[in-house]
Design an enzyme around this catalytic site. Structure first.
Site, short mmCIF file in Angstrom:
data_model
loop_
_atom_site.label_atom_id
_atom_site.label_comp_id
_atom_site.label_asym_id
_atom_site.label_seq_id
_atom_site.Cartn_x
_atom_site.Cartn_y
_atom_site.Cartn_z
N CYS A 181 -57.83 37.53 73.69
CA CYS A 181 -58.98 36.05 74.35
C CYS A 181 -59.25 36.15 73.43
CB CYS A 181 -59.34 37.34 75.68
SG CYS A 181 -61.12 35.90 75.83
N HIS A 222 -63.94 39.90 81.29
CA HIS A 222 -63.08 38.66 80.65
C HIS A 222 -62.91 38.32 82.04
CE1 HIS A 222 -60.12 36.22 78.97
NE2 HIS A 222 -58.88 36.44 80.08
N GLN A 273 -70.68 25.11 77.21
CA GLN A 273 -70.29 24.75 76.17
C GLN A 273 -71.24 23.63 76.25
OE1 GLN A 273 -67.09 22.43 74.43
NE2 GLN A 273 -65.70 23.15 76.16
P1 H2U Z 1 -63.03 25.20 76.62
O1 H2U Z 1 -62.71 26.40 77.89
O2 H2U Z 1 -63.65 24.10 78.03
O3 H2U Z 1 -62.15 24.30 76.00
O4 H2U Z 1 -64.01 25.90 75.36
C1 H2U Z 1 -63.55 26.73 75.00
C2 H2U Z 1 -63.92 25.77 73.51
O5 H2U Z 1 -63.88 27.42 72.54
C3 H2U Z 1 -63.12 24.92 73.65
O6 H2U Z 1 -63.63 23.95 72.60
C4 H2U Z 1 -63.48 26.49 71.52
C5 H2U Z 1 -62.69 25.85 70.85
O7 H2U Z 1 -63.17 24.40 71.00
N1 H2U Z 1 -62.33 28.14 70.47
C6 H2U Z 1 -63.24 28.37 69.45
O8 H2U Z 1 -64.59 27.92 68.89
N2 H2U Z 1 -63.05 29.54 68.69
C7 H2U Z 1 -61.55 29.52 68.77
O9 H2U Z 1 -61.25 30.40 68.53
C8 H2U Z 1 -60.59 29.08 70.21
C9 H2U Z 1 -61.26 27.80 71.07
ZN ZN Z 2 -61.51 37.42 77.45
#
Ligand code: H2U
Ligand code: ZN
Length: 349
Positions: free
Chosen positions: A48, A115, A170
């Site tokens: 994750c 998690h 977010q």
């Molecule tokens: P969502 O599950 O709502 O898509 O939100 C996860 C956000 O996390 C998503 O906008 C960001 C994605 O761009 N992200 C990161 O900033 N870094 C990562 O390593 C993976 C995902």
């Molecule tokens: Zn996690």
């Protein structure tokens, strides 16, 4: 008052109508069945990108955080330098081809190191910590010279396109006020000029008198299936006191917000006995320096599920081409949500 025939209802916040067709709830379903969300997640998932100590895209490692953790989105949709000087934005001779730069910033807020948790399974003090984090982030992003509006939102569950079950939300902050809040601020302002009252204070009063669309209440907050709801189990969460933003909440209200968020998400999970998917977000006063006295702080919840953990509502056909439509009435949805326990099914005997 029971309405059994097709009718349309008006949403005074967005100036839009929704078609309600209560006679249609019995129709058979032979369409898509959603996968039910995976239960029994591990407390820590080595794969994750939000778990403490793990690497994100690009290789940055998350700290071993023990409460909330906030970082700049590695794939931000809004960035501070939105190319103001690009010649494509220069005024030109085709007014129908209109564009403008939209600078901003995107952040990700991890709610908890574990998690496997959701808001419904966290303690009220843990949720208070999340509210304080949202407030701090709203204030610091809102103070940026190129930010006039801060949108805090949570996409939960694969059915809503969330990329990861790790509890997170977010924040997208932008120079321009986006479409949905812009419609609401305009409607609230117009209502207050015309009637000398607050649209949502007045609406809350009507709903509290009638009771039939109320889902959950505490001293400081009320959860309603709005009269004009589009999604089957959509709700509107309103502060009982007229205020505009998370930063306006006093200590008692923060505790009460944590309490009602936990109660609402627990009811949602109990509805189909699954971690319930939704998109939710707060509509807070813009941070452009103007006063917005007509704005009333609230959150919307838009869950996609309709009649079981595996049957979702699709916004297609008539809804894309004409107007949104629902079968289940808001009153029936509120009644179902109201009947549910505020104790999570996973801890019921
Ligand atoms: P969502 O599950 O709502 O898509 O939100 C996860 C956000 O996390 C998503 O906008 C960001 C994605 O761009 N992200 C990161 O900033 N870094 C990562 O390593 C993976 C995902
Ligand atoms: Zn996690």
């Amino acid at each position: 008052m029971k309405m059994n025939s097709p009718h349309r209802r008006f949403n005074p916040l967005t100036n839009e109508w929704v078609l309600v067709s209560p006679q249609r709830t019995q129709r058979p379903w032979l369409g898509q069945v959603e996968k039910t969300p995976q239960e029994h997640l591990p407390r820590y998932d080595p794969n994750c990108y939000l778990c403490p100590g793990n690497a994100r895209a690009g290789g940055v490692k998350n700290p071993h955080y023990d409460a909330t953790f906030v970082f700049d989105n590695d794939f931000a949709a809004l960035i501070p330098d939105a190319g103001e000087n690009e010649t494509a934005f220069a005024p030109h001779t085709a007014p129908l081809l209109r564009a403008e730069p939209m600078p901003g910033k995107c952040r990700v807020v991890c709610f908890h190191p574990r998690h496997d948790l959701t808001l419904s399974l966290m303690t009220t003090p843990e949720i208070e910590t999340i509210i304080h984090t949202w407030t701090r982030e709203t204030n610091s992003l809102g103070a940026l010279e190129y930010v006039n509006y801060v949108q805090v939102f949570e996409n939960k569950g694969a059915a809503m396109g969330a990329s990861n079950p790790h509890p997170h939300s977010q924040i997208w902050a932008s120079r321009q006020i986006p479409n949905e809040p812009a419609l609401e601020f305009f409607a609230e302002e117009k209502y207050s000029l015309e009637s000398d009252g607050c649209l949502l204070c007045d609406y809350l009063r009507v709903e509290r008198e009638r009771g039939e669309r109320i889902v959950s209440v505490n001293e400081q907050f009320t959860v309603i299936v709005p009269y004009w709801a589009v999604w089957p189990f959509e709700v509107l969460l309103l502060s009982n006191r007229h205020c505009g933003a998370l930063a306006d909440l006093n200590a008692r209200e923060v505790t009460a917000l944590a309490d009602i968020l936990k109660k609402l998400t627990t009811r949602y999970d109990n509805l189909f006995q699954v971690p319930f998917p939704y998109s939710m977000g707060f509509h807070q006063t813009p941070t452009d320096g103007s006063a917005y006295p007509a704005h009333h702080f609230h959150a919307h919840y838009y869950p996609p599920l309709l009649r079981s953990a595996s049957v979702r509502k699709f916004m297609v056909g008539y809804e894309l081409l004409a107007m949104p439509q629902r079968d289940l009435t808001p009153e029936s949805a509120a009644e179902r949500l109201r009947e549910l326990s505020e104790v999570h099914y996973s801890s019921q005997a």
